[in-house]
Design a protein around this motif. Structure first.
Motif, PDB file in Angstrom:
ATOM      1  N   MET A 139       0.893  -1.239  -0.019  1.00 35.50           N
ATOM      2  CA  MET A 139      -0.210   0.095   0.172  1.00 35.50           C
ATOM      3  C   MET A 139       0.654   1.230   0.055  1.00 35.50           C
ATOM      4  SD  MET A 139      -2.772   1.652  -0.409  1.00 35.50           S
ATOM      5  CE  MET A 139      -4.265   1.127   0.022  1.00 35.50           C
ATOM      6  N   HIS A 140       0.016   2.567  -0.400  1.00 36.70           N
ATOM      7  CA  HIS A 140       0.721   3.537  -0.333  1.00 36.70           C
ATOM      8  C   HIS A 140       0.790   4.267   1.049  1.00 36.70           C
ATOM      9  CE1 HIS A 140      -3.248   5.819   0.368  1.00 36.70           C
ATOM     10  NE2 HIS A 140      -3.775   5.418  -0.604  1.00 36.70           N
ATOM     11  N   PHE A 141       1.556   5.589   1.059  1.00 32.43           N
ATOM     12  CA  PHE A 141       1.730   6.357   2.237  1.00 32.43           C
ATOM     13  C   PHE A 141       0.511   6.576   2.993  1.00 32.43           C
ATOM     14  CE2 PHE A 141       1.763  10.879   3.260  1.00 32.43           C
ATOM     15  CZ  PHE A 141       2.621  10.975   4.466  1.00 32.43           C
ATOM     16  N   ARG A 142       0.294   6.345   4.273  1.00 31.90           N
ATOM     17  CA  ARG A 142      -0.763   6.568   5.088  1.00 31.90           C
ATOM     18  C   ARG A 142      -1.912   5.618   4.769  1.00 31.90           C
ATOM     19  NH1 ARG A 142      -1.985  12.431   7.104  1.00 31.90           N
ATOM     20  NH2 ARG A 142      -2.587  11.275   8.949  1.00 31.90           N
ATOM     21  N   GLY A 143      -1.827   4.652   3.955  1.00 32.09           N
ATOM     22  CA  GLY A 143      -3.079   3.858   3.545  1.00 32.09           C
ATOM     23  C   GLY A 143      -3.080   2.592   4.342  1.00 32.09           C
ATOM     24  N   SER A 170       0.208  -4.836  14.454  1.00 32.39           N
ATOM     25  CA  SER A 170       0.744  -4.581  15.863  1.00 32.39           C
ATOM     26  C   SER A 170       2.135  -4.144  15.672  1.00 32.39           C
ATOM     27  CB  SER A 170       0.844  -5.667  16.631  1.00 32.39           C
ATOM     28  OG  SER A 170       1.453  -6.868  16.066  1.00 32.39           O
ATOM     29  N   GLY A 171       2.899  -3.559  16.370  1.00 31.63           N
ATOM     30  CA  GLY A 171       4.312  -3.162  16.301  1.00 31.63           C
ATOM     31  C   GLY A 171       4.463  -1.584  15.948  1.00 31.63           C
ATOM     32  N   ILE A 172       5.758  -1.094  15.670  1.00 31.91           N
ATOM     33  CA  ILE A 172       5.983   0.136  15.280  1.00 31.91           C
ATOM     34  C   ILE A 172       6.336   0.238  13.817  1.00 31.91           C
ATOM     35  CG2 ILE A 172       7.481   2.148  16.290  1.00 31.91           C
ATOM     36  CD1 ILE A 172       5.510   1.477  18.296  1.00 31.91           C
ATOM     37  N   THR A 173       5.696   1.430  13.142  1.00 28.51           N
ATOM     38  CA  THR A 173       6.073   1.433  11.893  1.00 28.51           C
ATOM     39  C   THR A 173       7.483   1.814  11.792  1.00 28.51           C
ATOM     40  OG1 THR A 173       3.993   2.075  11.416  1.00 28.51           O
ATOM     41  CG2 THR A 173       5.461   2.692   9.820  1.00 28.51           C
ATOM     42  N   PRO A 174       8.387   1.167  10.906  1.00 28.06           N
ATOM     43  CA  PRO A 174       9.721   1.597  10.580  1.00 28.06           C
ATOM     44  C   PRO A 174       9.854   2.796   9.986  1.00 28.06           C
ATOM     45  CG  PRO A 174       9.225  -0.582   9.306  1.00 28.06           C
ATOM     46  CD  PRO A 174       7.987  -0.060  10.084  1.00 28.06           C
ATOM     47  N   THR A 208      -4.765   4.591  10.437  1.00 31.20           N
ATOM     48  CA  THR A 208      -3.219   4.811  10.553  1.00 31.20           C
ATOM     49  C   THR A 208      -2.806   5.867  11.665  1.00 31.20           C
ATOM     50  OG1 THR A 208      -3.119   6.194   8.545  1.00 31.20           O
ATOM     51  CG2 THR A 208      -2.457   3.829   8.243  1.00 31.20           C
ATOM     52  N   THR A 209      -1.844   5.740  12.450  1.00 34.40           N
ATOM     53  CA  THR A 209      -1.836   6.670  13.377  1.00 34.40           C
ATOM     54  C   THR A 209      -0.611   7.631  12.871  1.00 34.40           C
ATOM     55  OG1 THR A 209       0.423   5.504  14.177  1.00 34.40           O
ATOM     56  CG2 THR A 209      -1.925   4.845  14.906  1.00 34.40           C
ATOM     57  N   TRP A 210      -0.688   8.799  13.747  1.00 32.90           N
ATOM     58  CA  TRP A 210       0.522   9.803  13.474  1.00 32.90           C
ATOM     59  C   TRP A 210       1.932   9.199  13.355  1.00 32.90           C
ATOM     60  CZ3 TRP A 210       0.110  14.044  10.647  1.00 32.90           C
ATOM     61  CH2 TRP A 210       1.246  14.874  10.933  1.00 32.90           C
ATOM     62  N   GLN A 211       2.188   8.426  14.341  1.00 35.07           N
ATOM     63  CA  GLN A 211       3.427   7.668  14.194  1.00 35.07           C
ATOM     64  C   GLN A 211       3.861   7.102  12.741  1.00 35.07           C
ATOM     65  OE1 GLN A 211       4.320   4.026  14.303  1.00 35.07           O
ATOM     66  NE2 GLN A 211       6.672   4.801  14.007  1.00 35.07           N
ATOM     67  N   THR A 212       2.760   6.533  12.267  1.00 35.49           N
ATOM     68  CA  THR A 212       2.684   5.631  10.860  1.00 35.49           C
ATOM     69  C   THR A 212       3.225   6.923   9.880  1.00 35.49           C
ATOM     70  OG1 THR A 212       1.800   3.697  11.230  1.00 35.49           O
ATOM     71  CG2 THR A 212       1.677   4.627   9.051  1.00 35.49           C
ATOM     72  N   ARG A 213       2.435   7.871  10.120  1.00 37.14           N
ATOM     73  CA  ARG A 213       2.447   8.921   9.189  1.00 37.14           C
ATOM     74  C   ARG A 213       3.999   9.793   8.981  1.00 37.14           C
ATOM     75  NH1 ARG A 213       4.823  13.815   8.142  1.00 37.14           N
ATOM     76  NH2 ARG A 213       3.743  15.435   7.106  1.00 37.14           N
ATOM     77  N   GLN A 214       4.531   9.895  10.157  1.00 36.06           N
ATOM     78  CA  GLN A 214       5.898  10.376  10.391  1.00 36.06           C
ATOM     79  C   GLN A 214       6.694   9.329   9.610  1.00 36.06           C
ATOM     80  OE1 GLN A 214       5.560  13.388  10.622  1.00 36.06           O
ATOM     81  NE2 GLN A 214       6.018  14.172  12.568  1.00 36.06           N
ATOM     82  N   ALA A 215       6.922   8.221  10.355  1.00 40.27           N
ATOM     83  CA  ALA A 215       7.868   7.156  10.067  1.00 40.27           C
ATOM     84  C   ALA A 215       7.790   7.033   8.440  1.00 40.27           C
ATOM     85  CB  ALA A 215       7.636   5.958  10.731  1.00 40.27           C
ATOM     86  N   GLN A 216       6.488   6.699   7.883  1.00 43.84           N
ATOM     87  CA  GLN A 216       6.580   6.578   6.336  1.00 43.84           C
ATOM     88  C   GLN A 216       6.954   7.878   5.576  1.00 43.84           C
ATOM     89  OE1 GLN A 216       2.623   5.359   5.499  1.00 43.84           O
ATOM     90  NE2 GLN A 216       2.908   3.372   5.913  1.00 43.84           N
ATOM     91  N   TYR A 217       6.832   8.968   6.149  1.00 43.04           N
ATOM     92  CA  TYR A 217       7.340  10.198   5.182  1.00 43.04           C
ATOM     93  C   TYR A 217       9.104  10.319   5.528  1.00 43.04           C
ATOM     94  CZ  TYR A 217       7.352  14.599   2.680  1.00 43.04           C
ATOM     95  OH  TYR A 217       7.634  15.481   1.700  1.00 43.04           O
ATOM     96  N   ASP A 218       9.347   9.827   6.684  1.00 47.28           N
ATOM     97  CA  ASP A 218      10.949   9.821   6.839  1.00 47.28           C
ATOM     98  C   ASP A 218      11.256   8.771   5.913  1.00 47.28           C
ATOM     99  OD1 ASP A 218      10.759  11.783   8.984  1.00 47.28           O
ATOM    100  OD2 ASP A 218      11.218  10.138  10.503  1.00 47.28           O
ATOM    101  N   ALA A 219      10.776   7.595   5.790  1.00 45.68           N
ATOM    102  CA  ALA A 219      11.466   6.705   4.507  1.00 45.68           C
ATOM    103  C   ALA A 219      11.218   7.288   3.241  1.00 45.68           C
ATOM    104  CB  ALA A 219      10.376   5.381   4.953  1.00 45.68           C
ATOM    105  N   VAL A 220      10.012   8.091   2.932  1.00 44.12           N
ATOM    106  CA  VAL A 220      10.010   8.535   1.533  1.00 44.12           C
ATOM    107  C   VAL A 220      10.935   9.607   1.355  1.00 44.12           C
ATOM    108  CG1 VAL A 220       8.612  10.014   0.228  1.00 44.12           C
ATOM    109  CG2 VAL A 220       7.610   8.079   1.155  1.00 44.12           C
ATOM    110  N   SER A 221      11.320  10.491   2.272  1.00 40.54           N
ATOM    111  CA  SER A 221      12.158  11.346   2.180  1.00 40.54           C
ATOM    112  C   SER A 221      13.688  10.838   2.125  1.00 40.54           C
ATOM    113  CB  SER A 221      12.286  12.464   3.390  1.00 40.54           C
ATOM    114  OG  SER A 221      10.743  13.064   3.563  1.00 40.54           O
ATOM    115  N   THR A 222      13.946   9.903   2.845  1.00 39.00           N
ATOM    116  CA  THR A 222      15.189   9.283   2.696  1.00 39.00           C
ATOM    117  C   THR A 222      15.558   8.553   1.641  1.00 39.00           C
ATOM    118  OG1 THR A 222      15.437   8.972   5.147  1.00 39.00           O
ATOM    119  CG2 THR A 222      16.858   7.636   3.944  1.00 39.00           C
ATOM    120  N   TRP A 223      14.725   7.943   0.918  1.00 43.95           N
ATOM    121  CA  TRP A 223      14.508   7.131  -0.310  1.00 43.95           C
ATOM    122  C   TRP A 223      14.859   8.390  -1.442  1.00 43.95           C
ATOM    123  CZ3 TRP A 223      14.130   2.203  -1.811  1.00 43.95           C
ATOM    124  CH2 TRP A 223      13.657   1.724  -3.097  1.00 43.95           C
ATOM    125  N   GLY A 224      14.534   9.402  -1.455  1.00 39.23           N
ATOM    126  CA  GLY A 224      14.824  10.523  -2.330  1.00 39.23           C
ATOM    127  C   GLY A 224      15.848  11.266  -2.116  1.00 39.23           C
TER     128      GLY A 224
END
Length: 263
Positions: free
Chosen positions: A20-24, A55-59, A173-189
């Motif tokens: 799935m996509h960002f925050r989905g 469960s767990g913490i979004t990396p 999805t939680t705010w933690q997921t949003r932040q972690a996923q956007y960190d991942a997107v930014s690092t990828w780019g």
């Protein structure tokens, strides 16, 4: 590993796994697309670690998301699968194909870009403002996922209607997921020309697709990716934004099925 929520439909053939996509979460897969893809094959969609009901913490790295996805597929005893990754999911799909080549029979990358592509370091301000605020506003999401044409906008509204008409809903999805996923997107780019070479090692056949007006993953990045991966196929869908695969769900599903079924 973390416990994961998932949906499975269809049966037969090599399983098709959706990323799935960002925050989905699971709710953001269009049922019309899922049903079309599941004609004659098993389709599996799941929330990766920390997303939605899992469960767990979004990396915060794509690499760890890929390892978590591989652990999920191992838990299902899948020796081989076809992978369809959408947006952030397409980044994860590339990593899976590189980390464990034997797992991936065929690879579909929707709204995709290679790691290190110049200009991909985060999204345009209006885009992240539209999809990255604490409260998701459907009208703003429509602006990113569909064009301003009446045809595209109507298709988007219909897709939203299909997505959110289920009897049961996934956990948001939680705010933690949003932040972690956007960190991942930014690092990828982060621009890094040497990282572009990584995808030349992908061994599976690859089909790349995008909308001609996608403001999140500009079509030129999908063309770049297709040029880097040996023998990759690419198709750009007309009058379509980031949600091209939902707007053109019948055509896209047909293209994917032809690609997966090819001898």
């Amino acid at each position: 590993m973390a416990s994961s929520t998932r949906i499975e439909v269809g049966e037969g053939g090599v399983p098709l796994v959706l990323l799935m996509h960002f925050r989905g979460n699971l709710d953001y897969w269009d049922p019309a697309l899922i049903d079309a893809l599941a004609e004659g094959r098993r389709v599996i969609a799941f929330d990766n670690t920390g997303v939605g009901g899992s469960s767990g913490i979004t990396p915060s790295t794509v690499a760890q998301m890929a390892l978590d996805a591989i652990a999920f597929l191992d838990a299902l005893d899948l020796a081989q699968a076809d992978i369809l990754g959408f947006s952030l999911g397409s980044f994860v799909a590339q990593e899976i194909a590189l980390i464990r080549p034997a797992l991936v029979r065929r690879l579909v990358l929707a709204s995709a870009a290679p790691q290190g592509a110049p200009g991909m370091h985060g999204w345009a301000k209006w885009v992240i403002d539209s999809v990255g605020e604490p409260e998701v506003v459907p009208a703003k999401v429509l602006d990113v996922f569909y064009t301003q044409s009446p045809e595209s906008r109507t298709a988007g509204e219909k897709a939203f209607g299909r997505m959110f008409s289920r009897a049961e809903f996934d956990a948001p999805t939680t705010w933690q997921t949003r932040q972690a996923q956007y960190d991942a997107v930014s690092t990828w780019g982060i621009p890094n020309f040497s990282l572009l070479e990584r995808v030349t090692a992908i061994q599976a056949p690859v089909f790349i697709a995008n909308g001609d007006s996608d403001p999140m993953i500009l079509p030129r990045y999908s063309h770049l990716l297709a040029g880097l991966i040996p023998d990759a196929e690419i198709k750009i869908y007309p009058d379509a934004g980031h949600g091209f695969l939902f707007q053109h769900h019948e055509e896209f599903a047909g293209d994917v099925k032809r690609f997966l079924d090819r001898a």
